[in-house]
Design a protein around this motif. Sequence first.
Motif, PDB file in Angstrom:
ATOM      1  N   ARG A 125       0.858  -1.180   0.000  1.00 23.05           N
ATOM      2  CA  ARG A 125       0.000   0.000   0.000  1.00 23.05           C
ATOM      3  C   ARG A 125       0.894   1.229   0.000  1.00 23.05           C
ATOM      4  O   ARG A 125       1.598   1.492   0.976  1.00 23.05           O
ATOM      5  CB  ARG A 125      -0.921  -0.014   1.216  1.00 23.05           C
ATOM      6  CG  ARG A 125      -1.843   1.200   1.292  1.00 23.05           C
ATOM      7  CD  ARG A 125      -2.904   1.009   2.346  1.00 23.05           C
ATOM      8  NE  ARG A 125      -3.781  -0.116   2.003  1.00 23.05           N
ATOM      9  CZ  ARG A 125      -4.772  -0.539   2.784  1.00 23.05           C
ATOM     10  NH1 ARG A 125      -4.985   0.035   3.948  1.00 23.05           N
ATOM     11  NH2 ARG A 125      -5.526  -1.557   2.394  1.00 23.05           N
ATOM     12  N   ALA A 157      -4.099   6.064  -6.129  1.00 23.02           N
ATOM     13  CA  ALA A 157      -3.756   5.414  -4.864  1.00 23.02           C
ATOM     14  C   ALA A 157      -3.985   6.304  -3.652  1.00 23.02           C
ATOM     15  O   ALA A 157      -3.882   5.835  -2.514  1.00 23.02           O
ATOM     16  CB  ALA A 157      -2.292   4.969  -4.897  1.00 23.02           C
ATOM     17  N   THR A 177       0.654   1.688 -12.883  1.00 16.58           N
ATOM     18  CA  THR A 177      -0.561   1.417 -12.123  1.00 16.58           C
ATOM     19  C   THR A 177      -0.254   0.495 -10.953  1.00 16.58           C
ATOM     20  O   THR A 177       0.627  -0.365 -11.039  1.00 16.58           O
ATOM     21  CB  THR A 177      -1.646   0.770 -13.013  1.00 16.58           C
ATOM     22  OG1 THR A 177      -2.807   0.500 -12.203  1.00 16.58           O
ATOM     23  CG2 THR A 177      -1.157  -0.525 -13.627  1.00 16.58           C
ATOM     24  N   LEU A 178      -0.981   0.678  -9.886  1.00 18.92           N
ATOM     25  CA  LEU A 178      -0.930  -0.232  -8.745  1.00 18.92           C
ATOM     26  C   LEU A 178      -2.211  -1.049  -8.669  1.00 18.92           C
ATOM     27  O   LEU A 178      -2.491  -1.684  -7.649  1.00 18.92           O
ATOM     28  CB  LEU A 178      -0.722   0.555  -7.445  1.00 18.92           C
ATOM     29  CG  LEU A 178       0.638   1.243  -7.310  1.00 18.92           C
ATOM     30  CD1 LEU A 178       0.707   2.052  -6.013  1.00 18.92           C
ATOM     31  CD2 LEU A 178       1.768   0.223  -7.363  1.00 18.92           C
ATOM     32  N   GLN A 179      -2.980  -1.044  -9.769  1.00 19.17           N
ATOM     33  CA  GLN A 179      -4.225  -1.798  -9.827  1.00 19.17           C
ATOM     34  C   GLN A 179      -4.279  -2.644 -11.102  1.00 19.17           C
ATOM     35  O   GLN A 179      -5.219  -2.542 -11.904  1.00 19.17           O
ATOM     36  CB  GLN A 179      -5.419  -0.832  -9.773  1.00 19.17           C
ATOM     37  CG  GLN A 179      -5.447   0.006  -8.497  1.00 19.17           C
ATOM     38  CD  GLN A 179      -6.484   1.112  -8.548  1.00 19.17           C
ATOM     39  OE1 GLN A 179      -6.755   1.689  -9.604  1.00 19.17           O
ATOM     40  NE2 GLN A 179      -7.066   1.422  -7.408  1.00 19.17           N
ATOM     41  N   PRO A 180      -3.290  -3.505 -11.317  1.00 22.14           N
ATOM     42  CA  PRO A 180      -3.259  -4.320 -12.530  1.00 22.14           C
ATOM     43  C   PRO A 180      -4.306  -5.440 -12.478  1.00 22.14           C
ATOM     44  O   PRO A 180      -4.588  -5.996 -11.416  1.00 22.14           O
ATOM     45  CB  PRO A 180      -1.842  -4.906 -12.529  1.00 22.14           C
ATOM     46  CG  PRO A 180      -1.502  -5.006 -11.068  1.00 22.14           C
ATOM     47  CD  PRO A 180      -2.136  -3.794 -10.436  1.00 22.14           C
ATOM     48  N   VAL A 229      -1.332 -10.137 -13.672  1.00 26.54           N
ATOM     49  CA  VAL A 229       0.033  -9.997 -13.157  1.00 26.54           C
ATOM     50  C   VAL A 229       0.824 -11.262 -13.469  1.00 26.54           C
ATOM     51  O   VAL A 229       0.325 -12.388 -13.301  1.00 26.54           O
ATOM     52  CB  VAL A 229       0.044  -9.756 -11.637  1.00 26.54           C
ATOM     53  CG1 VAL A 229       1.481  -9.580 -11.129  1.00 26.54           C
ATOM     54  CG2 VAL A 229      -0.804  -8.548 -11.277  1.00 26.54           C
ATOM     55  N   ALA A 271       4.331  -7.104  -3.209  1.00 27.56           N
ATOM     56  CA  ALA A 271       3.243  -6.850  -4.164  1.00 27.56           C
ATOM     57  C   ALA A 271       1.941  -7.530  -3.764  1.00 27.56           C
ATOM     58  O   ALA A 271       1.008  -7.599  -4.568  1.00 27.56           O
ATOM     59  CB  ALA A 271       3.654  -7.325  -5.555  1.00 27.56           C
ATOM     60  N   GLU A 286      -0.710  -6.790  -2.054  1.00 24.41           N
ATOM     61  CA  GLU A 286      -1.961  -6.064  -2.249  1.00 24.41           C
ATOM     62  C   GLU A 286      -2.366  -6.064  -3.716  1.00 24.41           C
ATOM     63  O   GLU A 286      -3.544  -6.202  -4.052  1.00 24.41           O
ATOM     64  CB  GLU A 286      -1.840  -4.631  -1.745  1.00 24.41           C
ATOM     65  CG  GLU A 286      -3.134  -3.845  -1.877  1.00 24.41           C
ATOM     66  CD  GLU A 286      -3.095  -2.518  -1.149  1.00 24.41           C
ATOM     67  OE1 GLU A 286      -3.605  -1.533  -1.701  1.00 24.41           O
ATOM     68  OE2 GLU A 286      -2.568  -2.455  -0.033  1.00 24.41           O
ATOM     69  N   GLN A 287      -1.403  -5.911  -4.620  1.00 24.87           N
ATOM     70  CA  GLN A 287      -1.697  -5.932  -6.047  1.00 24.87           C
ATOM     71  C   GLN A 287      -2.115  -7.342  -6.489  1.00 24.87           C
ATOM     72  O   GLN A 287      -3.004  -7.494  -7.328  1.00 24.87           O
ATOM     73  CB  GLN A 287      -0.477  -5.475  -6.842  1.00 24.87           C
ATOM     74  CG  GLN A 287      -0.234  -3.983  -6.815  1.00 24.87           C
ATOM     75  CD  GLN A 287       0.155  -3.466  -5.434  1.00 24.87           C
ATOM     76  OE1 GLN A 287       1.033  -4.033  -4.783  1.00 24.87           O
ATOM     77  NE2 GLN A 287      -0.491  -2.404  -4.986  1.00 24.87           N
ATOM     78  N   ALA A 342      -5.841  -8.468  -8.128  1.00 24.03           N
ATOM     79  CA  ALA A 342      -5.804  -8.754  -9.565  1.00 24.03           C
ATOM     80  C   ALA A 342      -6.830  -9.823  -9.935  1.00 24.03           C
ATOM     81  O   ALA A 342      -7.197 -10.681  -9.126  1.00 24.03           O
ATOM     82  CB  ALA A 342      -4.408  -9.219  -9.968  1.00 24.03           C
ATOM     83  N   LEU A 345       1.438  -6.072 -15.336  1.00 17.11           N
ATOM     84  CA  LEU A 345       2.515  -5.888 -14.362  1.00 17.11           C
ATOM     85  C   LEU A 345       3.315  -7.179 -14.270  1.00 17.11           C
ATOM     86  O   LEU A 345       2.741  -8.275 -14.263  1.00 17.11           O
ATOM     87  CB  LEU A 345       1.951  -5.531 -12.985  1.00 17.11           C
ATOM     88  CG  LEU A 345       2.973  -5.332 -11.856  1.00 17.11           C
ATOM     89  CD1 LEU A 345       3.787  -4.059 -12.100  1.00 17.11           C
ATOM     90  CD2 LEU A 345       2.283  -5.270 -10.493  1.00 17.11           C
TER      91      LEU A 345
END
Length: 277
Positions: free
Chosen positions: A2, A29, A149-152, A155, A172, A174-175, A179, A242
């Motif tokens: 985060r 974010a 982006t942090l919302q892929p 992944v 990673a 959280e990502q 996903a 990502l």
Amino acid sequence: MRAKTVLSIIGINQDNADLRSAIELCRAAGAHLSVLVTALAIAPVGGYGEVSSSAWAEEREREVQSLSQQVATAKTLLQSSNISFDVDSLLTEYGWVDNEIGERARYADLTLVGGGLLAQNDMRWRVLDGALFHSSAPILITPRGRVATLQPRVVLVAWDSRNEASQAVRAAMEQLTAAENVHVVIVDPRASTRGNGEEPGADIAAFLARHGVNVSVDILSGGGRTVAEVLRQHAVDISAELIVMGAYGHSRMRERIFGGTTRSMLEAAPVPLMMTR
């Protein structure tokens, strides 16, 4: 991971694409953006122990002015962005770039390096060295033409059962949990307790599934290609947004020599690349 503080490193001879990408990432974010405008100081013509020439002094002054202009441009763009930000400048010698970058990156959750800076051959490896090996924060590399982006949605996790890969997965998480699809990719695995496990990929898949990750394991054959080539092609094939992987390197005096796969991915990642050592 985060991100509440994001460090974006930009050079003095690039356009605003990297900065605009950083702004959009921080806006999505809800993160503070800390921009570091960086330039390499030109060494005295006659060497550090000799009297500087007037030509060198004039060139140094032009460099300082370019740095100030880029800072002013960044502030103007950021003031209209409606996000929390600060802007600082760094004029440093080549041999100290990694230490300086590392010191700044320690106080960020994520360090952004965009395609504009990667195109600056005189400083990109020192910046990456500092961000990766002088700080524990992950880095996000965004190639030209791609959006950070942090919302892929998709992944690719490059997995080789080593500590660096494990650290990257945790950074990673959280990502990965958010996903739609996470592909754990293993290239030419060695099925053994000291290699990738008796069933390569089973352990990391179970670990991620317990976190709620929608995970699949892709076992790929190199077929004479390098690991980096296989990873790049597979990222394109699965439409990954990502790539997550560990960074490898070893120290040689003050220079950090990147491992072959790490360096190759940094040079030519087809999509944004998140790395942690």
